[in-house]
Design an enzyme around this catalytic site. Structure first.
Site, PDB file in Angstrom:
ATOM      1  N   ASP A  38      -2.863   3.861  11.450  1.00  0.00           N
ATOM      2  CA  ASP A  38      -3.615   4.473  12.541  1.00  0.00           C
ATOM      3  C   ASP A  38      -3.985   5.922  12.225  1.00  0.00           C
ATOM      4  O   ASP A  38      -3.298   6.580  11.450  1.00  0.00           O
ATOM      5  CB  ASP A  38      -2.742   4.427  13.801  1.00  0.00           C
ATOM      6  CG  ASP A  38      -3.562   4.283  15.066  1.00  0.00           C
ATOM      7  OD1 ASP A  38      -4.804   4.328  14.981  1.00  0.00           O
ATOM      8  OD2 ASP A  38      -2.964   4.141  16.139  1.00  0.00           O
ATOM      9  N   GLY A  41      -9.835   7.645  12.340  1.00  0.00           N
ATOM     10  CA  GLY A  41     -10.909   8.270  13.129  1.00  0.00           C
ATOM     11  C   GLY A  41     -10.571   9.711  13.496  1.00  0.00           C
ATOM     12  O   GLY A  41     -11.417  10.602  13.404  1.00  0.00           O
ATOM     13  N   HIS A  55     -12.104   6.120   7.708  1.00  0.00           N
ATOM     14  CA  HIS A  55     -11.744   4.780   7.227  1.00  0.00           C
ATOM     15  C   HIS A  55     -11.784   4.739   5.706  1.00  0.00           C
ATOM     16  O   HIS A  55     -10.932   4.140   5.053  1.00  0.00           O
ATOM     17  CB  HIS A  55     -12.696   3.724   7.797  1.00  0.00           C
ATOM     18  CG  HIS A  55     -12.627   3.608   9.293  1.00  0.00           C
ATOM     19  ND1 HIS A  55     -11.433   3.583   9.971  1.00  0.00           N
ATOM     20  CD2 HIS A  55     -13.603   3.522  10.244  1.00  0.00           C
ATOM     21  CE1 HIS A  55     -11.670   3.470  11.272  1.00  0.00           C
ATOM     22  NE2 HIS A  55     -12.974   3.441  11.457  1.00  0.00           N
ATOM     23  N   LEU A 149       4.545  -7.609  -6.139  1.00  0.00           N
ATOM     24  CA  LEU A 149       4.320  -7.330  -4.710  1.00  0.00           C
ATOM     25  C   LEU A 149       3.243  -8.241  -4.109  1.00  0.00           C
ATOM     26  O   LEU A 149       2.195  -8.448  -4.726  1.00  0.00           O
ATOM     27  CB  LEU A 149       3.870  -5.862  -4.547  1.00  0.00           C
ATOM     28  CG  LEU A 149       3.481  -5.437  -3.136  1.00  0.00           C
ATOM     29  CD1 LEU A 149       4.712  -5.023  -2.344  1.00  0.00           C
ATOM     30  CD2 LEU A 149       2.483  -4.298  -3.146  1.00  0.00           C
TER      31      LEU A 149
HETATM   32  C1  V07 Z   1      -9.727  -0.995   5.853  1.00  0.00           C
HETATM   33  C2  V07 Z   1      -8.917   1.317   5.283  1.00  0.00           C
HETATM   34  C3  V07 Z   1      -7.465   1.541   5.575  1.00  0.00           C
HETATM   35  C4  V07 Z   1      -7.238   2.177   6.908  1.00  0.00           C
HETATM   36  C5  V07 Z   1      -7.392   1.255   8.074  1.00  0.00           C
HETATM   37  C6  V07 Z   1      -8.771   0.827   8.513  1.00  0.00           C
HETATM   38  C7  V07 Z   1      -9.859   0.898   7.479  1.00  0.00           C
HETATM   39  C8  V07 Z   1      -8.450  -1.999   2.738  1.00  0.00           C
HETATM   40  C9  V07 Z   1      -8.971  -3.187   3.195  1.00  0.00           C
HETATM   41  C10 V07 Z   1      -8.907  -4.484   2.537  1.00  0.00           C
HETATM   42  C11 V07 Z   1      -8.839  -5.664   3.272  1.00  0.00           C
HETATM   43  C12 V07 Z   1      -8.758  -6.900   2.642  1.00  0.00           C
HETATM   44  C13 V07 Z   1      -8.712  -6.948   1.271  1.00  0.00           C
HETATM   45  C14 V07 Z   1      -8.776  -5.804   0.514  1.00  0.00           C
HETATM   46  C15 V07 Z   1      -8.868  -4.572   1.148  1.00  0.00           C
HETATM   47  C16 V07 Z   1      -9.535  -2.903   4.444  1.00  0.00           C
HETATM   48  C17 V07 Z   1     -10.578  -3.162   6.448  1.00  0.00           C
HETATM   49  C18 V07 Z   1     -10.387  -1.826   6.744  1.00  0.00           C
HETATM   50  C19 V07 Z   1     -11.284  -4.045   7.406  1.00  0.00           C
HETATM   51  F1  V07 Z   1      -8.608  -8.137   0.642  1.00  0.00           F
HETATM   52  N1  V07 Z   1      -8.664  -1.038   3.620  1.00  0.00           N
HETATM   53  N2  V07 Z   1      -9.317  -1.565   4.674  1.00  0.00           N
HETATM   54  N3  V07 Z   1     -10.140  -3.699   5.301  1.00  0.00           N
HETATM   55  N4  V07 Z   1      -9.532   0.351   6.166  1.00  0.00           N
END
Ligand code: V07
Length: 264
Positions: A38, A41, A55, A149
């Site tokens: 969290d 933003g 993000h 992991l």
């Molecule tokens: C997202 C970055 C981290 C902070 C929280 C919200 C934004 C990595 C992924 C991801 C997801 C699946 C995957 C590989 C990477 C991701 C979303 C948002 C939607 F297989 N960061 N991140 N997906 N944020």
């Protein structure tokens, strides 16, 4: 434990993160760590930047923390990337978020493979964009034989919906005459959740000062140690993860190496 450290090659931990990391690695690392990431933003707002910049910065933290968790000997790292409630955000923010898995994997998949990390995802796939699913499918496929992991992304995940689905599944068995309601057990529910292949989290971390579970792994967190920090996710450094693990280890030591529920 020693085998695990040998397999993961603990040496780089000392070189990269110092003696503090070595002490943490040697003193009982949580097997499954779940994180509510969290404050992205808010991080951006503080800098007069658009939320999406936060993000994007948060994604860099994912890389850093995955690497340290892997080197410390964590077995499963579950990261809450997108909740079923996040669809209510502005369309352009949702569109940006749905591009992040691709961007993350384009940049870091080679590193994840090198680190022996296995990528997994839990959540509802039905309303995710095809390009998002495609990127995740490719990453799962490319890492499926890795035995280090498990990096488990919770994406379009909601805990109550997960429990409702499980209840529907059991109700259908009852209706079909295959199950008597008196036979329904905790194990029958646990084995039908999206986490059926994973151990329960030992430690939950939530960043950015919110002290709530927000519909995240409600069933699975029943016995989990909870740790909250005011640090915003993009500012969450290696030292923060080490601090969380140190607190976890101190709490566990108070039970003489036994978990609370085993003392009773
Ligand atoms: C997202 C970055 C981290 C902070 C929280 C919200 C934004 C990595 C992924 C991801 C997801 C699946 C995957 C590989 C990477 C991701 C979303 C948002 C939607 F297989 N960061 N991140 N997906 N944020």
């Amino acid at each position: 434990m020693f085998n695990k450290l040998l397999k993961r090659n603990i040496e780089p931990v000392v070189v990269e993160y110092g003696e503090r990391a070595m002490a943490v690695a040697g003193a009982g690392v949580p097997s499954h760590v779940a994180i509510i990431m969290d404050g992205n933003g808010r991080w951006a707002k503080k800098r007069s930047m658009p939320r999406i910049a936060g993000h994007h910065e948060g994604m860099k933290t994912v890389r850093k923390i995955t690497k340290l968790a892997s080197h410390l000997g964590v077995d499963v790292l579950t990261l809450y990337a997108f909740s079923t409630e996040n669809w209510k955000r502005p369309k352009m923010e949702v569109d940006f978020l749905m591009r992040l898995p691709e961007e993350f994997l384009t940049s870091f998949l080679p590193e994840l493979i090198e680190e022996n990390v296995r990528v997994e995802m839990m959540g509802y796939t039905d309303n995710l964009p095809a390009h998002t699913l495609q990127a995740i499918k490719k990453a799962k496929e490319a890492t499926k034989h890795n035995d280090g992991l498990v990096l488990n992304f919770a994406l379009n995940y909601g805990s109550r919906a997960e429990i409702v689905d499980t209840v529907k599944n059991l109700a259908a068995l009852v209706q079909a005459g295959e199950l008597d309601p008196s036979e329904i057990s905790e194990e029958m529910i646990t084995s039908r959740l999206m986490t059926s292949d994973l151990p329960e989290p030992d430690l939950l971390i939530r960043t950015s000062g919110e002290v709530r579970l927000s519909n995240f792994m409600l069933w699975q967190l029943a016995y989990t140690e909870l740790w909250f920090t005011d640090t915003l996710w993009p500012d969450f450094g290696e030292d923060c993860l080490l601090e969380a693990f140190e607190v976890y280890q101190k709490r566990n030591r108070r039970f003489g190496g036994l978990k609370g529920e085993e003392v009773n």
